[in-house]
Enzyme design. Sequence first.
Site, PDB file in Angstrom:
ATOM      1  CG  ASP A 183       6.043   4.060   1.427  1.00  0.00           C
ATOM      2  OD1 ASP A 183       4.671   3.853   1.754  1.00  0.00           O
ATOM      3  OD2 ASP A 183       6.230   3.978   0.257  1.00  0.00           O
ATOM      4  CD  GLN A 205      -1.810   6.003  -4.441  1.00  0.00           C
ATOM      5  OE1 GLN A 205      -2.920   6.623  -3.958  1.00  0.00           O
ATOM      6  NE2 GLN A 205      -0.797   6.477  -4.499  1.00  0.00           N
ATOM      7  NE  ARG A 254       7.133   8.144  -5.552  1.00  0.00           N
ATOM      8  CZ  ARG A 254       5.988   7.551  -4.922  1.00  0.00           C
ATOM      9  NH1 ARG A 254       5.640   6.326  -5.437  1.00  0.00           N
ATOM     10  NH2 ARG A 254       5.333   8.066  -4.165  1.00  0.00           N
ATOM     11  CG  ASN A 292       1.816   3.223   4.371  1.00  0.00           C
ATOM     12  OD1 ASN A 292       2.277   2.734   3.565  1.00  0.00           O
ATOM     13  ND2 ASN A 292       0.373   3.031   4.766  1.00  0.00           N
ATOM     14  CE  LYS A 293       0.563   7.250  -0.798  1.00  0.00           C
ATOM     15  NZ  LYS A 293       1.259   8.307  -1.536  1.00  0.00           N
ATOM     16  NE  ARG A 311       1.240   2.727  -5.954  1.00  0.00           N
ATOM     17  CZ  ARG A 311       1.019   1.677  -5.191  1.00  0.00           C
ATOM     18  NH1 ARG A 311       0.557   0.369  -5.923  1.00  0.00           N
ATOM     19  NH2 ARG A 311       0.688   1.648  -3.668  1.00  0.00           N
ATOM     20  N   GLY A 312       4.686   1.918  -4.985  1.00  0.00           N
ATOM     21  CA  GLY A 312       4.476   0.678  -3.678  1.00  0.00           C
ATOM     22  C   GLY A 312       5.983   0.191  -3.391  1.00  0.00           C
ATOM     23  CB  ALA A 313       7.594   0.359  -0.107  1.00  0.00           C
TER      24      ALA A 313
HETATM   25  O1  MRU Z   1       2.940   6.675  -3.278  1.00  0.00           O
HETATM   26  P1  MRU Z   1       2.590   5.166  -3.428  1.00  0.00           P
HETATM   27  O2  MRU Z   1       1.518   4.793  -4.036  1.00  0.00           O
HETATM   28  O3  MRU Z   1       4.126   4.671  -3.691  1.00  0.00           O
HETATM   29  O4  MRU Z   1       2.641   4.792  -2.075  1.00  0.00           O
HETATM   30  C1  MRU Z   1       2.467   3.327  -1.428  1.00  0.00           C
HETATM   31  C2  MRU Z   1       2.297   3.435   0.028  1.00  0.00           C
HETATM   32  O5  MRU Z   1       2.216   4.020   0.826  1.00  0.00           O
HETATM   33  C3  MRU Z   1       2.270   1.871   0.346  1.00  0.00           C
HETATM   34  O6  MRU Z   1       1.208   1.612   1.436  1.00  0.00           O
HETATM   35  C4  MRU Z   1       3.491   1.345   0.716  1.00  0.00           C
HETATM   36  O7  MRU Z   1       4.329   1.420  -0.305  1.00  0.00           O
HETATM   37  C5  MRU Z   1       3.373  -0.156   1.084  1.00  0.00           C
HETATM   38  S1  MRU Z   1       3.250  -1.150  -0.323  1.00  0.00           S
HETATM   39  C6  MRU Z   1       3.224  -2.639   0.013  1.00  0.00           C
END
Ligand code: MRU
Length: 347
Positions: free
Chosen positions: A242, A201, A92, A252-253, A51-53
């Site tokens: 994201d 996370q 996603r 973002n999260k 996960r993570g953009a």
């Molecule tokens: O649901 P996730 O764990 O994929 O969410 C990730 C985030 O919100 C991160 O902060 C974002 O993707 C930035 S990663 C460099």
Amino acid sequence: LKFEGKKYHSIWYDRDKVYIIDQRFLPDQFVIERIKTADQMITAIKDMHLRGAPLLGIAGAYGTFLAHRESFSKPEPEEYYENKINVLRNCRPTAVNLSWGVGKIDSLIKSGLELTRVLAGAKALERHEVEACKNIGGNGFGLLRDLSNITGGRPVNVMTHCNAGWLATIDYGTASAPVFFARDENIEVHVWVSETRPLNQGGKLTAWEYFHENISHTVVSDNSCGYLLRNGMVDIVIVGADRVARNGDTANKIGTYLKALAAKANNVPFYIAAPLSTIDFSINSGKDIRIEERDENELKYMSEVPMVHELSPALNHAFDITPADLITGIITERGIYKPGELLRMNL
Ligand code: MRU
């Protein structure tokens, strides 16, 4: 990141397979997963083995290559390939990097490149994102250095949310890259890591990264962040993203928006760190960003132990939008921009 003396990216290709670190097992176990098919990549993305953009972008790129490679043995190769990449780019919805990575490799395929050159394209994209994060580190480092000049020798207190470290990217991270640069330049930094309910996370991944990188950090509950900001315990907030809209509104999260509000109320600078691949120039504002809703059971259970009465419904938005007017700046590989400046960027 180095783990037990060995340097890793969070995704890589070797011989005929893609490898990822299966993030579901951290911080307890360091598990490497082998991915051979587009379907396995789709499952890994949907079920959040990764996960993570920025990492989703590269996973999308390799997934597209895999779909193309396996399509040769199918009776209807084009139909097979198109169906797979459609599922892949939508599995996603919030992080724009996923469709960015799929789109980049899809256009190489559609331009008629042979398979090995398509693979080379995906590997080049991986290297490109590493370089972007490194430059984000260099650009964001200046902010921490300036703050250290005014903190009078005490460590600079950074607050972050979720995981925007090397696991979420390929290497360096986005929000964490300036922290790694500061450490390398002997500038003392301490990071408040918010646990990031419901999937944790922050607690599971960011703290694990900082522990292995010898970065001073403390895990705090999401709900304590307003308290820390109000009590002068935070010098700067840096989070990842994201999807950033042209006007600077940022997804973002979930929980990022609350931090931005509390930062504004307490005059603490609030920065987004993101590569250009996370900026969606096709949308004008955060209103156009689709927010992923995930399974309510992520909220209702913790390691299968019920936290909520099973008949109580739960609503699990995975992201929120921080409006541009709460954002001090966006740290990119090209430099630091005020949110309004993105509209004038010429890419
Ligand atoms: O649901 P996730 O764990 O994929 O969410 C990730 C985030 O919100 C991160 O902060 C974002 O993707 C930035 S990663 C460099």
